[in-house]
Design a protein around this motif. Structure first.
Motif, PDB file in Angstrom:
ATOM      1  N   ASN A   2       0.826  -1.207   0.000  1.00 40.92           N
ATOM      2  CA  ASN A   2       0.000   0.000   0.000  1.00 40.92           C
ATOM      3  C   ASN A   2       0.859   1.255   0.000  1.00 40.92           C
ATOM      4  N   GLU A   3       1.970   1.240   0.763  1.00 38.54           N
ATOM      5  CA  GLU A   3       2.875   2.384   0.781  1.00 38.54           C
ATOM      6  C   GLU A   3       3.451   2.636  -0.607  1.00 38.54           C
ATOM      7  N   GLU A   4       3.847   1.585  -1.302  1.00 38.90           N
ATOM      8  CA  GLU A   4       4.401   1.722  -2.651  1.00 38.90           C
ATOM      9  C   GLU A   4       3.366   2.323  -3.603  1.00 38.90           C
ATOM     10  N   LEU A   5       2.140   1.855  -3.515  1.00 39.89           N
ATOM     11  CA  LEU A   5       1.080   2.395  -4.376  1.00 39.89           C
ATOM     12  C   LEU A   5       0.827   3.873  -4.077  1.00 39.89           C
ATOM     13  N   MET A   6       0.886   4.254  -2.792  1.00 41.94           N
ATOM     14  CA  MET A   6       0.703   5.666  -2.426  1.00 41.94           C
ATOM     15  C   MET A   6       1.844   6.523  -2.968  1.00 41.94           C
ATOM     16  N   VAL A   7       3.084   6.005  -2.913  1.00 38.46           N
ATOM     17  CA  VAL A   7       4.237   6.747  -3.430  1.00 38.46           C
ATOM     18  C   VAL A   7       4.117   6.927  -4.938  1.00 38.46           C
ATOM     19  N   ASP A  27       1.864  -7.553 -17.925  1.00 39.26           N
ATOM     20  CA  ASP A  27       1.731  -8.004 -16.538  1.00 39.26           C
ATOM     21  C   ASP A  27       2.675  -7.229 -15.628  1.00 39.26           C
ATOM     22  N   VAL A  28       2.316  -7.172 -14.372  1.00 43.40           N
ATOM     23  CA  VAL A  28       3.173  -6.578 -13.345  1.00 43.40           C
ATOM     24  C   VAL A  28       3.408  -7.631 -12.271  1.00 43.40           C
ATOM     25  N   LYS A  29       4.424  -7.395 -11.471  1.00 40.67           N
ATOM     26  CA  LYS A  29       4.660  -8.283 -10.344  1.00 40.67           C
ATOM     27  C   LYS A  29       5.210  -7.468  -9.189  1.00 40.67           C
ATOM     28  N   TRP A  30       5.048  -7.990  -7.997  1.00 39.27           N
ATOM     29  CA  TRP A  30       5.593  -7.361  -6.801  1.00 39.27           C
ATOM     30  C   TRP A  30       6.965  -7.957  -6.526  1.00 39.27           C
ATOM     31  N   VAL A  31       7.932  -7.092  -6.243  1.00 37.45           N
ATOM     32  CA  VAL A  31       9.276  -7.518  -5.864  1.00 37.45           C
ATOM     33  C   VAL A  31       9.486  -7.056  -4.429  1.00 37.45           C
ATOM     34  N   ALA A  47       8.445  -3.057  -0.831  1.00 42.17           N
ATOM     35  CA  ALA A  47       7.714  -3.724  -1.906  1.00 42.17           C
ATOM     36  C   ALA A  47       7.764  -2.795  -3.116  1.00 42.17           C
ATOM     37  N   ARG A  48       8.048  -3.355  -4.271  1.00 43.64           N
ATOM     38  CA  ARG A  48       8.144  -2.551  -5.494  1.00 43.64           C
ATOM     39  C   ARG A  48       7.278  -3.203  -6.560  1.00 43.64           C
ATOM     40  N   LEU A  49       6.424  -2.416  -7.198  1.00 44.42           N
ATOM     41  CA  LEU A  49       5.582  -2.909  -8.285  1.00 44.42           C
ATOM     42  C   LEU A  49       6.311  -2.647  -9.591  1.00 44.42           C
ATOM     43  N   VAL A  50       6.594  -3.708 -10.335  1.00 39.27           N
ATOM     44  CA  VAL A  50       7.347  -3.553 -11.581  1.00 39.27           C
ATOM     45  C   VAL A  50       6.577  -4.163 -12.749  1.00 39.27           C
ATOM     46  N   ALA A  51       6.734  -3.524 -13.906  1.00 43.49           N
ATOM     47  CA  ALA A  51       6.135  -4.047 -15.130  1.00 43.49           C
ATOM     48  C   ALA A  51       7.071  -5.086 -15.723  1.00 43.49           C
ATOM     49  N   LYS A  52       6.504  -6.114 -16.278  1.00 48.52           N
ATOM     50  CA  LYS A  52       7.308  -7.150 -16.936  1.00 48.52           C
ATOM     51  C   LYS A  52       7.609  -6.677 -18.359  1.00 48.52           C
ATOM     52  N   GLY A  53       8.506  -5.714 -18.441  1.00 47.21           N
ATOM     53  CA  GLY A  53       8.827  -5.076 -19.716  1.00 47.21           C
ATOM     54  C   GLY A  53       9.398  -5.998 -20.755  1.00 47.21           C
ATOM     55  N   ARG A  94       4.192   4.481 -21.071  1.00 49.78           N
ATOM     56  CA  ARG A  94       5.422   5.106 -20.770  1.00 49.78           C
ATOM     57  C   ARG A  94       6.108   4.326 -19.727  1.00 49.78           C
ATOM     58  N   GLN A  95       7.406   4.148 -19.883  1.00 50.17           N
ATOM     59  CA  GLN A  95       8.181   3.331 -18.997  1.00 50.17           C
ATOM     60  C   GLN A  95       8.480   4.127 -17.740  1.00 50.17           C
ATOM     61  N   ALA A  96       8.502   3.457 -16.595  1.00 52.03           N
ATOM     62  CA  ALA A  96       8.638   4.130 -15.307  1.00 52.03           C
ATOM     63  C   ALA A  96       9.886   5.002 -15.209  1.00 52.03           C
ATOM     64  N   PRO A  97      11.073   4.567 -15.672  1.00 50.24           N
ATOM     65  CA  PRO A  97      12.235   5.452 -15.573  1.00 50.24           C
ATOM     66  C   PRO A  97      12.052   6.753 -16.350  1.00 50.24           C
ATOM     67  N   THR A  98      11.411   6.689 -17.501  1.00 48.32           N
ATOM     68  CA  THR A  98      11.160   7.895 -18.285  1.00 48.32           C
ATOM     69  C   THR A  98      10.259   8.843 -17.513  1.00 48.32           C
ATOM     70  N   ALA A  99       9.173   8.320 -16.967  1.00 48.81           N
ATOM     71  CA  ALA A  99       8.227   9.147 -16.228  1.00 48.81           C
ATOM     72  C   ALA A  99       8.885   9.769 -15.000  1.00 48.81           C
ATOM     73  N   TRP A 100       9.658   8.972 -14.253  1.00 55.37           N
ATOM     74  CA  TRP A 100      10.313   9.495 -13.061  1.00 55.37           C
ATOM     75  C   TRP A 100      11.328  10.563 -13.439  1.00 55.37           C
TER      76      TRP A 100
END
Length: 152
Positions: A2-7, A27-31, A47-53, A94-100
């Motif tokens: 939940n903290e990761e989703l809020m961030v 798909d995404v997965k939790w790491v 916990a980190r939510l990552v896309a299976k790029g 859009r890929q997360a590193p680009t957005a960040w």
């Protein structure tokens, strides 16, 4: 989790959109990772939510690849300068590193920062002020003095 989703929501690095016609969702997965202190004590659980790029196809699912990476030599140099100059405070798609990257770049530019090729000083008050405005804008933690390198 939940903290990761809020961030993610607070930093506005992901955007929920409708899937374009003819495309399939990625798909995404939790790491999960246990962060430890220099003395080996558990600091926190992450916990980190990552896309299976790896399921994406260039030209079909995306047009650009973006992954800002710090070279190991650069990291070692920054750690050496920190020790040599006895800095007491350091700034911790859009890929997360680009957005960040776009998000933090626009924030720093709006705050009055300009890109430069090298660090021009070691003003402790300036570093402290910078950390304060970063923590006010972004969900982040000040880890204090650098005492060990990530993955020690």
């Amino acid at each position: 989790m939940n903290e990761e989703l809020m961030v993610i929501e607070k930093n506005n690095t992901w955007q929920l959109t409708d899937l374009p016609k003819g495309h399939k969702e990625i798909d995404v997965k939790w790491v999960y990772k246990i962060k430890v202190k220099a003395n080996g004590e558990i600091d926190k659980y992450k916990a980190r939510l990552v896309a299976k790029g790896f399921e994406q196809r260039e030209g079909y699912d995306y047009e650009e690849i973006f992954s800002p990476v710090a070279r190991m030599e650069t990291i070692r140099l920054i750690i050496a300068l920190t020790a040599q100059r006895q800095w007491k405070n350091s700034p911790n798609g859009r890929q997360a590193p680009t957005a960040w990257n776009k998000r933090i770049d626009s924030f720093l530019h709006a705050t009055g920062f300009k890109k430069c090729a090298s660090d021009h000083g070691s003003n402790l008050k300036m570093i402290s002020d910078f950390k304060h405005i970063m923590m006010k804008e972004f969900e982040m933690t000040d880890l204090g003095l650098i005492s060990y390198f990530i993955g020690h």
